[in-house]
Design an enzyme around this catalytic site. Structure first.
Site, short mmCIF file in Angstrom:
data_model
loop_
_atom_site.label_atom_id
_atom_site.label_comp_id
_atom_site.label_asym_id
_atom_site.label_seq_id
_atom_site.Cartn_x
_atom_site.Cartn_y
_atom_site.Cartn_z
N LYS A 81 -20.50 -15.77 -3.89
CA LYS A 81 -20.94 -14.74 -2.93
C LYS A 81 -19.86 -13.66 -2.76
O LYS A 81 -19.16 -13.34 -3.72
CB LYS A 81 -21.31 -15.39 -1.60
CG LYS A 81 -22.30 -16.53 -1.79
CD LYS A 81 -22.95 -16.98 -0.52
CE LYS A 81 -23.84 -18.16 -0.81
NZ LYS A 81 -24.68 -18.53 0.30
N HIS A 139 -31.71 -14.12 -5.24
CA HIS A 139 -31.14 -15.03 -4.22
C HIS A 139 -31.75 -14.68 -2.86
O HIS A 139 -32.00 -13.51 -2.57
CB HIS A 139 -29.62 -14.89 -4.19
CG HIS A 139 -28.96 -15.96 -3.38
ND1 HIS A 139 -28.91 -15.91 -2.01
CD2 HIS A 139 -28.37 -17.12 -3.74
CE1 HIS A 139 -28.29 -16.99 -1.57
NE2 HIS A 139 -27.95 -17.75 -2.60
C1 PEP Z 1 -26.39 -20.58 -2.25
O1 PEP Z 1 -25.83 -19.65 -1.75
O2 PEP Z 1 -27.07 -20.41 -3.27
C2 PEP Z 1 -26.24 -21.89 -1.64
C3 PEP Z 1 -27.01 -22.84 -2.06
O3 PEP Z 1 -25.30 -22.02 -0.63
P1 PEP Z 1 -24.78 -23.38 0.06
O4 PEP Z 1 -24.50 -24.35 -1.05
O5 PEP Z 1 -23.56 -22.99 0.81
O6 PEP Z 1 -25.89 -23.86 0.94
#
Ligand code: PEP
Length: 253
Positions: free
Chosen positions: A11, A96
């Site tokens: 991210k 996403h």
């Molecule tokens: C993501 O951002 O795709 C995700 C699954 O985040 P997290 O593993 O932090 O829930």
């Protein structure tokens, strides 16, 4: 036999130096992970440096998004899929839920981005998933099949062979509340059935479907035991090399 993919989505975290530090710490920890493809998705500004430092290793690099546009042009702030290839990416994440939620990304955008990425030679990790409200209203499957149909529209059979689907229930992302292996399996099996209806059994049998949503070292093995879960898209737990490596090297016994 579907080779699992374990992908880390960093991210909007890490400077270039921090990204390189994490990537270099990860490299030896996953060097023997031949059972799966290992992918990390650093922020755009770190991609080139990280990809250069990982060259020749089994850790591949992904962009977190790409433009719908294929050609260079006047599109301030956008990055084409070919520019991602140029800096060493092999994959790109598209659709996403954070892009859908906060940047108004529609299924039409997702499908155009997928087409642009495939033409540029990238493998696509296309995210789908319902919100808590949609699940509680009993609409989870309708939402996910709508996203699949929208995202895959206009793609040919050979395009579709280079698509990986990530099922990420929005209520499980970054919340610490993961879907149970059974809940995830149920939706993965549904996605494979929908895919079979649209693209045929053979394509559906080859389709890799990743689970994403609070995947951690202590829940990955249970998820990976499910027959239709072919890997994970990991957010928070991919930011540290040791926890991401534990996820990659999950207990397969
Ligand atoms: C993501 O951002 O795709 C995700 C699954 O985040 P997290 O593993 O932090 O829930």
């Amino acid at each position: 036999m579907r080779k699992p993919v374990i992908a880390g989505n960093w991210k909007m975290y890490k400077s270039v130096a921090e990204s390189v530090e994490t990537a270099l710490a990860l490299k030896p920890l996953v060097a023997n992970a031949n059972h799966c493809e290992v992918v990390i998705a650093p922020v755009f500004t770190s991609l080139k440096t990280v990809a250069d430092r990982l060259e020749g290793s089994n850790v591949k690099v992904a962009g977190q998004d790409c433009s719908t546009e294929m050609e260079y042009g006047a599109h301030t702030g956008e990055v084409t899929a070919s520019q991602l290839r140029d800096v060493g990416c092999a994959f790109v994440i598209i659709g996403h839920s954070e892009r859908r939620q906060f940047y108004c990304e529609t299924d039409t955008f997702v499908s155009r981005k997928a087409q642009a990425a495939l033409i540029a030679g990238l493998k696509v990790i296309m995210c789908v998933g319902e919100t808590l409200e949609q699940r509680e209203e009993g609409n989870a499957e309708a939402v996910v099949s709508g996203q699949l149909d929208g995202g895959l529209s206009g793609l040919t059979a050979s395009d579709v062979a280079r698509i990986i689907i990530a099922y990420e229930p929005v209520w499980a992302i970054g919340t610490g509340r993961t879907a149970t292996p059974e809940q995830a399996q149920e939706m993965h099996a549904f996605i494979r059935r929908v895919f079979a209806q649209r693209q045929g059994e053979e394509a559906a049998n080859g389709l890799r479907i990743l689970y994403g949503g609070s995947v951690k070292p202590d829940n990955i093995a249970g998820l990976m035991k499910q027959p239709d879960i072919d890997g994970a898209l990991v957010g928070g737990a991919s930011l540290k090399a040791d926890s991401f490596a534990e996820i990659v090297n999950y207990n397969r016994g």
